[in-house]
Structure formats: structure tokens, C-alpha cells
Design an enzyme around this catalytic site. Sequence first.
Site, short mmCIF file in Angstrom:
data_model
loop_
_atom_site.label_atom_id
_atom_site.label_comp_id
_atom_site.label_asym_id
_atom_site.label_seq_id
_atom_site.Cartn_x
_atom_site.Cartn_y
_atom_site.Cartn_z
NE ARG A 1 -16.88 53.63 9.20
CZ ARG A 1 -16.05 53.49 9.95
NH1 ARG A 1 -15.11 54.45 10.19
NH2 ARG A 1 -16.29 52.79 11.07
CE LYS B 1 -9.77 56.54 9.05
NZ LYS B 1 -9.64 55.69 7.50
#
Length: 343
Positions: A315, A280
Amino acid sequence: MTRYFRPIPLRDPAAIPGTKLLAGGWCRFDRVEVLSRNAAPRIVPIEAVPPAILTRLTAPRADLGGIALNAPRIMGILNLTPDSFSDGGRFNAPDAALRRVHEMLDQGADLLDIGGELTRPGAVEVPAEEEIARTGPVIAALRRGGVTVPISIDTRKAVVARAALAAGAGIVNDISGLRFDPQVAEVAAAAGAPIILMHSGGLPETMQDDPRYDHVLLDVYDALEAAVAGAEAAGIPRARIMVDPGIGFGKRDPHNLALLARISLFHGLGCGVLLGVSRKGMIGRIGGVAVPEARGAASAAVGLWAISQGIQMLRVHDIDVHRQMIALWEAASGTGSEKDDQT
């Protein structure tokens, strides 16, 4: 005044008297941090925790789609969108998806998360029909190809969840925490499927415009508690619910870091906890890594912190990097080598 009880996890090879297992996992705790909106945090011994809260903190977490949560688990990401920030368009065809899935499984993924709608900041909504067309055939092809591990469908739409479950998925991962389409919970309940509820601060189109919180940690906790209550009302038992604080979804870096620093608070919901930070923007900004595909090691560093706080599932995109991290952390810390009878 509402009080929140955050366990302070311990991980040490010594058998420390007076500690309790956290969520039936690999960490112990003997004290908690008491948080509230109008008082300074304070540390109290485990004996000061209300019995109902202590039960939530210590109860072993149920399996998620057949995956035991008594050790750190890896959820592999399979994006079936043409415009993903990381791997858009690479695995859209069933044969390419099958090759990628076998690669992830060989590297150590415990389950797969398949999505057909981009939900990064600024992304626009994808019609449900298109989302189904992207995900349904691939899920069905994976099952026909002999893939037996649990598959979650990453969607916020009930009709997409229903189609994916019919195609062979077994878990619903709703990034809106039931706020976009509450009927997602009804679909999961009818199928007897577990559900993952993530916190998102609004719609992808606008969630990063000006996110504001009174107290981001407690605000996200309360929102997830409400989402869990909604899922239970729809007929999904808490044992089949996992939560995700939603790093990067309607949150700027200070919000994300506040959530990560005290992420063990979310054990108080009595559910397994999933963390998704892989590649991210925050990872790139703090780590100084501009290219998303080069953020695997930095992502694993955050994952290491998370599992040290008892977080059950990560994840991720870079399966092998995270598998190595978990294997070495377990070996060095002695995690999983003993489950003594201290209660």
C-alpha cells in the site's frame, strides 16, 4: 506450548529440489523457523511442519477483488482528508480525485484505497457522516468517470463501509481489525466483499502513548488470527480475507522492525498479506528523510524486502517508484518466469 511456523523464503533461478511454493506465489521454501513464547527459535525441515499448517503455507491465495495475488501488487493511496500527513486536502474534490486516480493507474497501481478519516497517531475520530460525505461522492464519481479497477474503502465503521460499497467500492479495509466496530464484517459479508484486516494497537488518539507487547510478532499474529476468525464467523470465507500487520499503529520502531524481519510468519494465516509502510515516520527516522513526500525510495526499499518474503501487496503513495522497483526485482531475480512442477 503453542508453536508458530515461519517459512524461510527462497528466491533463486535454480530449481531447488525439495522446495514448495509459498502461498502459490514467487518464493519457495524448504525449511521453517519454529517460534514460541517460551523456547528459543529453531530451524526444522519442511517435513516437520504439521500438515494443516503446511496447507496454509502452500495454498495459492485467491484473487482479491479480481486482482490475482500470484505476483506483487500495488495498492494506491487516495486520502480524502484535509489533514493527512502526506497529501491532505489535495484530492478532496471529485475532479481532483479523478485526475489523481488516472495518474496512479497510468503509473501502475493495481487497485485503489480511499479513506476519509485520518488515523495517524494522535488523530481524533471523524464522525461517520463526515467520513461518508468525503468518500461516497468521490467513489461514485470515479465509477461514473470510467474507473473500473477495484476500490477499497479505508474505514473502521460499518455505516461508512456500507455507504462506500453502495457507491461503487468493492473491498473493505478495516484498520482496526474489527475491534472498533465488529459489524464491519457483517457489512462486508452481506455484500460479498473481500475484507482487509489490519492490526492496530489501540485507538489513534492514544495508540503511541506507551505500546507494550509480550512478544510483538506473536502477539500481532494471534490478534490477526482472532480477527480472521471473527470475519469467518460473520460469513466471510478466508479466501476473501487479507491481513496487514499494521506497521506504525500502536508500535514503536523496535516493534515495527521485529515485525518486518519475520513478516513471512503471517503466511501461516492462510490469507494474502498487505504491507503499508509508505512514507511513515519510521521510514523518515531510519532513512534520515524529514519530508514525507521525499520518502518514496526508502519506502520502496522496505517494500523490496517484503516482496522477497512473499508479501503479495504493498500500500503506497509513490506508485511509479514502487512499480520500477518491482519490475527490476522481477527481471533480475527471474520471478514469474517459471512455475515448475516441484511440489
